[in-house]
Design a protein around this motif. Structure first.
Motif, PDB file in Angstrom:
ATOM      1  N   ILE A   1      75.058  45.335 -10.967  1.00  0.00           N
ATOM      2  CA  ILE A   1      75.712  44.058 -10.700  1.00  0.00           C
ATOM      3  C   ILE A   1      76.215  43.955  -9.260  1.00  0.00           C
ATOM      4  N   TRP A   2      76.456  45.082  -8.609  1.00  0.00           N
ATOM      5  CA  TRP A   2      76.877  45.066  -7.203  1.00  0.00           C
ATOM      6  C   TRP A   2      75.850  44.365  -6.324  1.00  0.00           C
TER       7      TRP A   2
ATOM      8  N   ALA B   1      77.304  38.317  -2.582  1.00  0.00           N
ATOM      9  CA  ALA B   1      78.066  37.058  -2.617  1.00  0.00           C
ATOM     10  C   ALA B   1      79.427  37.227  -1.947  1.00  0.00           C
ATOM     11  N   THR B   2      80.049  38.395  -2.111  1.00  0.00           N
ATOM     12  CA  THR B   2      81.338  38.641  -1.468  1.00  0.00           C
ATOM     13  C   THR B   2      81.175  38.756   0.041  1.00  0.00           C
ATOM     14  N   TRP B   3      80.112  39.425   0.497  1.00  0.00           N
ATOM     15  CA  TRP B   3      79.845  39.489   1.937  1.00  0.00           C
ATOM     16  C   TRP B   3      79.627  38.080   2.497  1.00  0.00           C
ATOM     17  N   ILE B   4      78.910  37.243   1.755  1.00  0.00           N
ATOM     18  CA  ILE B   4      78.679  35.869   2.209  1.00  0.00           C
ATOM     19  C   ILE B   4      79.995  35.099   2.282  1.00  0.00           C
TER      20      ILE B   4
ATOM     21  N   ALA C   1      90.119  49.842  -6.167  1.00  0.00           N
ATOM     22  CA  ALA C   1      89.091  49.608  -7.184  1.00  0.00           C
ATOM     23  C   ALA C   1      88.331  50.876  -7.541  1.00  0.00           C
ATOM     24  N   ARG C   2      88.006  51.703  -6.555  1.00  0.00           N
ATOM     25  CA  ARG C   2      87.261  52.927  -6.860  1.00  0.00           C
ATOM     26  C   ARG C   2      88.059  53.859  -7.765  1.00  0.00           C
ATOM     27  N   THR C   3      89.374  53.855  -7.590  1.00  0.00           N
ATOM     28  CA  THR C   3      90.209  54.737  -8.397  1.00  0.00           C
ATOM     29  C   THR C   3      90.215  54.315  -9.859  1.00  0.00           C
ATOM     30  N   THR C   4      90.330  53.018 -10.114  1.00  0.00           N
ATOM     31  CA  THR C   4      90.468  52.549 -11.495  1.00  0.00           C
ATOM     32  C   THR C   4      89.133  52.263 -12.171  1.00  0.00           C
TER      33      THR C   4
ATOM     34  N   PRO D   1      80.953  51.537  -6.975  1.00  0.00           N
ATOM     35  CA  PRO D   1      80.140  50.377  -7.386  1.00  0.00           C
ATOM     36  C   PRO D   1      78.791  50.748  -7.989  1.00  0.00           C
ATOM     37  N   GLY D   2      78.211  51.859  -7.566  1.00  0.00           N
ATOM     38  CA  GLY D   2      76.918  52.262  -8.116  1.00  0.00           C
ATOM     39  C   GLY D   2      77.012  52.935  -9.463  1.00  0.00           C
ATOM     40  N   ARG D   3      78.238  53.341  -9.862  1.00  0.00           N
ATOM     41  CA  ARG D   3      78.461  53.971 -11.162  1.00  0.00           C
ATOM     42  C   ARG D   3      79.738  53.392 -11.781  1.00  0.00           C
ATOM     43  N   PRO D   4      79.746  52.093 -12.048  1.00  0.00           N
ATOM     44  CA  PRO D   4      80.955  51.457 -12.570  1.00  0.00           C
ATOM     45  C   PRO D   4      81.267  51.932 -13.984  1.00  0.00           C
ATOM     46  N   ARG D   5      82.542  51.907 -14.331  1.00  0.00           N
ATOM     47  CA  ARG D   5      82.957  52.320 -15.663  1.00  0.00           C
ATOM     48  C   ARG D   5      82.848  51.141 -16.624  1.00  0.00           C
ATOM     49  N   ALA D   6      82.272  51.414 -17.790  1.00  0.00           N
ATOM     50  CA  ALA D   6      81.976  50.339 -18.740  1.00  0.00           C
ATOM     51  C   ALA D   6      83.217  49.575 -19.163  1.00  0.00           C
ATOM     52  N   GLY D   7      84.354  50.237 -19.192  1.00  0.00           N
ATOM     53  CA  GLY D   7      85.578  49.580 -19.633  1.00  0.00           C
ATOM     54  C   GLY D   7      86.231  48.712 -18.586  1.00  0.00           C
ATOM     55  N   HIS D   8      85.614  48.573 -17.414  1.00  0.00           N
ATOM     56  CA  HIS D   8      86.192  47.776 -16.332  1.00  0.00           C
ATOM     57  C   HIS D   8      85.141  46.820 -15.768  1.00  0.00           C
ATOM     58  N   PHE D   9      84.436  46.137 -16.648  1.00  0.00           N
ATOM     59  CA  PHE D   9      83.373  45.245 -16.175  1.00  0.00           C
ATOM     60  C   PHE D   9      83.930  44.190 -15.220  1.00  0.00           C
ATOM     61  N   GLY D  10      83.242  44.007 -14.098  1.00  0.00           N
ATOM     62  CA  GLY D  10      83.590  42.946 -13.172  1.00  0.00           C
ATOM     63  C   GLY D  10      84.830  43.200 -12.353  1.00  0.00           C
ATOM     64  N   ALA D  11      85.285  44.455 -12.260  1.00  0.00           N
ATOM     65  CA  ALA D  11      86.428  44.765 -11.399  1.00  0.00           C
ATOM     66  C   ALA D  11      85.997  44.667  -9.936  1.00  0.00           C
ATOM     67  N   ARG D  12      86.946  44.764  -9.041  1.00  0.00           N
ATOM     68  CA  ARG D  12      86.658  44.530  -7.625  1.00  0.00           C
ATOM     69  C   ARG D  12      85.755  45.596  -7.021  1.00  0.00           C
ATOM     70  N   ASN D  13      85.515  46.686  -7.733  1.00  0.00           N
ATOM     71  CA  ASN D  13      84.620  47.703  -7.185  1.00  0.00           C
ATOM     72  C   ASN D  13      83.203  47.192  -6.983  1.00  0.00           C
ATOM     73  N   VAL D  14      82.763  46.200  -7.739  1.00  0.00           N
ATOM     74  CA  VAL D  14      81.410  45.675  -7.549  1.00  0.00           C
ATOM     75  C   VAL D  14      81.399  44.446  -6.647  1.00  0.00           C
TER      76      VAL D  14
END
Length: 496
Positions: free
Chosen positions: A370-371, A377-380, A407-410, A414-427
């Motif tokens: 999803i990243w 989109a965030t860069w844009i 975001a990386r801590t919680t 972004p390349g290995r996001p945690r399933a329990g935090h979908f759509g957090a700022r890490n992506v």
């Protein structure tokens, strides 16, 4: 989306498009890529397909996909099936908030299957189920609809599922910070209905292979009482009054992922405009209810032109925005959804519309990727803030770095996001920083050309990290694999 708080397919465009082959410099192991004739990034004269007078053209060829199993949410989707086309005939009764539907689904078996299994909400009673005209047994297993019909590898079949019931949003299979009342189609107390569904939720209003790797074509008819409007994915091809009811017909001739489809029903007024290249633009506002967003959504043509100037022609035959009673926003294909209570102004609109290029025209293959859409989109958004609002690049990047550290801590890298935090700022912020580093390495002009060529050459494909790394290395003539992988996988923010 914006919060409230083996070989990939060669996807042929429909008869109106002649496809030419792909990006120069790709290695033999690269996935095939196609560019519609006349798109930015194409080269050379159009190449016509060989004449095959004895073989009629496949009307659903553009819907061919190679689905994959999802690493984060393996309970959704079915990698053994490829849906080519959904024909949805829907009727809505506002008084009882009942949806009655007939879904005609054309699919193929990617591998041999002992039964056909799709995602579909248990909120609906089944009225009829058939495969290739013959009635079949059907059972429910959680959110799965399982049909007693085996298919050999490569076989096609046409399913017809009739159903009725009241829609019920489903809890997200992960972090639910952006919409606490679930994902999918919801019925409002005043009889309105609307859907937002990421990562899943299309199954709350039609039987579906609910995974981004299986994109399909759509024909959607929505019958509502006179004075009401049925809005859906694709381009409006007509409305037919019939006594006390009206049927609104929508068609998506470019493949769409299920999370990017939409259904909205209410009393709407329609505004029209022209976008870049004469693309028809429609804005839908609930009569008397959405004045707070009226001026914002009327800026859609301006946003489209700004994006087209940088990333190439708008990738679909129509563009639109529909306002719903929500605090969220969503990049629903060809018909962006904006909540009447959402904040963010032009920057929010810009973010969602940029997904038409990066997310809808070029779609993440699974939710671990999803990243690829949210980061771009965030860069844009950052570029928009610098260009339109006078923000400094230093300030924009500093803000991303602050978000990235938390975001990386919680939520993980972004390349290995945690399933329990979908759509957090890490992506969002984290891959935007990665893109900033690529830009700093190759230069602003080369980077903007890279993004433009990425969307134009990968159009109507689903993509992943490997696709992106190969493309960047081939396009730049440099091996940037280590830079990309470090930013995607590091447990803490890499040094600038």
């Amino acid at each position: 989306m914006a919060p409230e708080a083996a070989r990939p397919p060669l996807r042929m465009m429909a008869a109106a498009l002649v496809l030419i082959a792909a990006v120069a410099g790709c290695s033999a192991g690269d996935p095939p890529r196609v560019v519609p004739t006349g798109s930015a990034g194409s080269s050379g004269p159009p190449v016509s397909a060989p004449a095959t007078p004895d073989v009629p053209p496949d009307p659903y060829a553009a819907g061919l996909s190679r689905p994959v199993a999802d690493k984060l949410y393996p309970g959704y989707g079915n990698a053994s099936l490829d849906v080519l086309h959904y024909g949805l005939d829907l009727a809505w009764a506002p008084g009882s908030r009942t949806l009655t539907g007939t879904a005609t689904i054309t699919l193929r078996a990617v591998t041999a299957v002992p039964r056909i299994s799709l995602d579909f909400s248990r909120a609906y009673a089944l009225d009829q189920v058939s495969v290739d005209g013959a009635r079949v047994g059907a059972k429910r297993s959680g959110h799965k609809l399982v049909l007693a019909r085996a298919l050999p590898a490569g076989a096609r079949a046409t399913l017809v599922v009739g159903y009725h019931g009241s829609p019920r949003p489903e809890s997200m299979p992960g972090w639910s910070g952006w919409t606490g009342n679930g994902m999918g189609l919801r019925a409002m107390g005043n009889g309105e209905a609307w859907s937002i569904q990421q990562p899943v939720g299309a199954f709350t209003w039609y039987p579906v292979n609910d995974h981004p790797s299986d994109e399909a074509l759509y024909d959607i008819a929505v019958t509502v009482p006179k004075g009401w409007t049925g809005i859906a994915t694709g381009q409006l091809v007509g409305s037919e009054p019939r006594g006390s009811r009206t049927t609104w017909r929508w068609r998506a001739t470019d493949p769409a992922a299920s999370y990017a489809t939409t259904l909205v029903i209410g009393r709407y007024e329609k505004l029209t405009a022209a976008g870049p290249g004469g693309v028809p633009v429609t804005v839908w506002l609930r009569a008397g209810a959405d004045n707070g967003q009226r001026q914002l959504v009327k800026r859609l043509p301006k946003v489209l032109r700004w994006l087209a100037d940088r990333f190439g022609p708008y990738p679909f035959p129509s563009a639109g925005v529909v306002v719903v009673d929500s605090g969220s926003a969503m990049e629903t294909q060809q018909m962006i959804t904006i909540g009447s209570r959402s904040s963010g102004g032009e920057s929010l609109l810009l973010h969602e519309v940029s997904h038409e290029w990066f997310g809808n025209a070029v779609t993440p293959r699974d939710w671990a990727a999803i990243w690829l859409s949210e980061g771009i989109a965030t860069w844009i958004q950052g570029e928009w803030a610098i260009d339109q609002g006078g923000a400094s690049r230093r300030g924009v990047v500093s803000g991303w770095r602050a978000e990235d550290r938390a975001a990386r801590t919680t939520a993980g890298p972004p390349g290995r996001p945690r399933a329990g935090h979908f759509g957090a700022r890490n992506v969002y912020a984290s891959p935007a920083l990665m893109l900033h580093e690529i830009r700093s390495t190759i230069g602003a002009t080369a980077f903007e050309r890279l993004l433009r060529d990425w969307v134009q050459t990968q159009r109507n494909q689903s993509v992943d990290r490997e696709t992106f790394v190969r493309f960047v290395n081939a396009h730049t003539g440099r091996d940037l694999s280590a830079l990309i992988n470090t930013w995607l996988d590091a447990a803490s923010t890499p040094a600038a």
